[in-house]
Design a protein around this motif. Structure first.
Motif, PDB file in Angstrom:
ATOM      1  N   LYS A   5       0.840  -1.201   0.000  1.00  0.00           N
ATOM      2  CA  LYS A   5       0.000   0.000   0.000  1.00  0.00           C
ATOM      3  C   LYS A   5       0.880   1.257   0.000  1.00  0.00           C
ATOM      4  N   ILE A   7       1.318   5.609  -0.407  1.00  0.00           N
ATOM      5  CA  ILE A   7       0.807   6.980  -0.381  1.00  0.00           C
ATOM      6  C   ILE A   7       1.882   7.889  -0.971  1.00  0.00           C
ATOM      7  N   ILE A  32      -3.094   4.104  -2.378  1.00  0.00           N
ATOM      8  CA  ILE A  32      -4.275   4.256  -1.527  1.00  0.00           C
ATOM      9  C   ILE A  32      -4.543   5.711  -1.150  1.00  0.00           C
ATOM     10  N   GLU A  48      -4.887   5.466   6.960  1.00  0.00           N
ATOM     11  CA  GLU A  48      -4.748   4.387   5.980  1.00  0.00           C
ATOM     12  C   GLU A  48      -3.639   3.386   6.301  1.00  0.00           C
ATOM     13  N   PRO A  50      -0.154   3.069   5.477  1.00  0.00           N
ATOM     14  CA  PRO A  50       0.493   2.528   4.268  1.00  0.00           C
ATOM     15  C   PRO A  50       1.743   1.709   4.599  1.00  0.00           C
ATOM     16  N   ASP A  51       2.173   0.916   3.633  1.00  0.00           N
ATOM     17  CA  ASP A  51       3.445   0.199   3.756  1.00  0.00           C
ATOM     18  C   ASP A  51       4.607   1.070   3.299  1.00  0.00           C
TER      19      ASP A  51
END
Length: 239
Positions: A5, A7, A32, A48, A50-51
């Protein structure tokens, strides 16, 4: 393959569009969200989770470094910059990689491969356990990415706290209460009004007059536990 994921944080719309278009060629990287400034990015990241961040360093009002410092837990970061001096700083804080604007497709592909391998390796080893989460801190001109479990002592200094990690020290604006709220209580223990320790660094515990405890850390510090916290420490079967 596990989805990663992503951003994007960049104040330039065209740069964000360029990154989005380039990412379309990598199906395991899922966008995402995106943000044009640090404040909007902080809210998005905390919601969210994110990774990975594609993060512009130089932005109006707050930089990418300022954003990272404001986060309790920092995902993997790939810095995007138009300035060479920031690329050097990115490596000083152990970023996964950096890309210079304008982004070259070949360079992007190499960075993606490096990031993919790193994220999947960490995920398979520990499923991103709490103690393996990273934070970003800066002290003056020094900047660090550190894992939470690398911190062995936090001490309060009026409106600041001082972190001890990897043989280094860094002054932070977070209060001891803020640290206590974000840290894993199974690893970190507040021993008195002004100090939190990482119990995994305890070398020895001694009881002194009145039932109070003194702990010796593997790093050499001798720290006294308050009466109240000594009782709590014993009840938690820490000794």
């Amino acid at each position: 393959m596990k989805k990663i994921k992503v951003i994007i944080v960049d104040d330039e719309r065209l740069s964000r569009e360029e990154l989005k278009n380039t990412l379309k060629g990598y199906e395991d990287f899922v966008l995402i969200g995106e943000a044009e400034n640090a404040d909007a990015a902080k809210s998005l990241i905390e919601t969210e989770i994110p990774d990975l961040l594609f993060l512009d360093i130089q932005m109006p009002e707050k930089s990418g470094f300022d954003l990272l410092e404001s986060l309790d837990h920092v995902p993997a970061v790939l810095f995007i910059t138009a300035y060479d001096q920031y690329a050097v700083q990115a490596f000083e804080v152990n970023a996964l990689d950096y890309l210079m604007k304008p982004i070259r497709e070949e360079r992007f592909a190499k960075a993606i491969t490096k990031i993919r391998d790193s994220i999947h390796q960490k995920s398979s080893l520990n499923n991103v356990a709490t103690k393996d989460r990273k934070i970003f801190i800066k002290d003056g001109e020094k900047r660090f990415f550190i894992q939470l479990d690398e911190i062995y002592l936090i001490e309060s200094l009026e409106n600041y706290t001082r972190l001890f990690f990897q043989g280094k020290k860094a002054l932070q604006r977070r209060s001891l209460r803020q640290w206590e709220e974000m840290l894993d209580e199974n690893i970190f223990f507040r021993i008195n009004r002004t100090e939190i320790i990482n119990i995994e660094y305890i070398q020895e515990v001694k009881q002194i007059t009145g039932g109070r405890l003194v702990v010796k850390l593997k790093t050499g510090e001798l720290l006294e536990v308050s009466n109240r916290q000594s009782v709590k420490f014993k009840n938690l079967n820490k000794i």
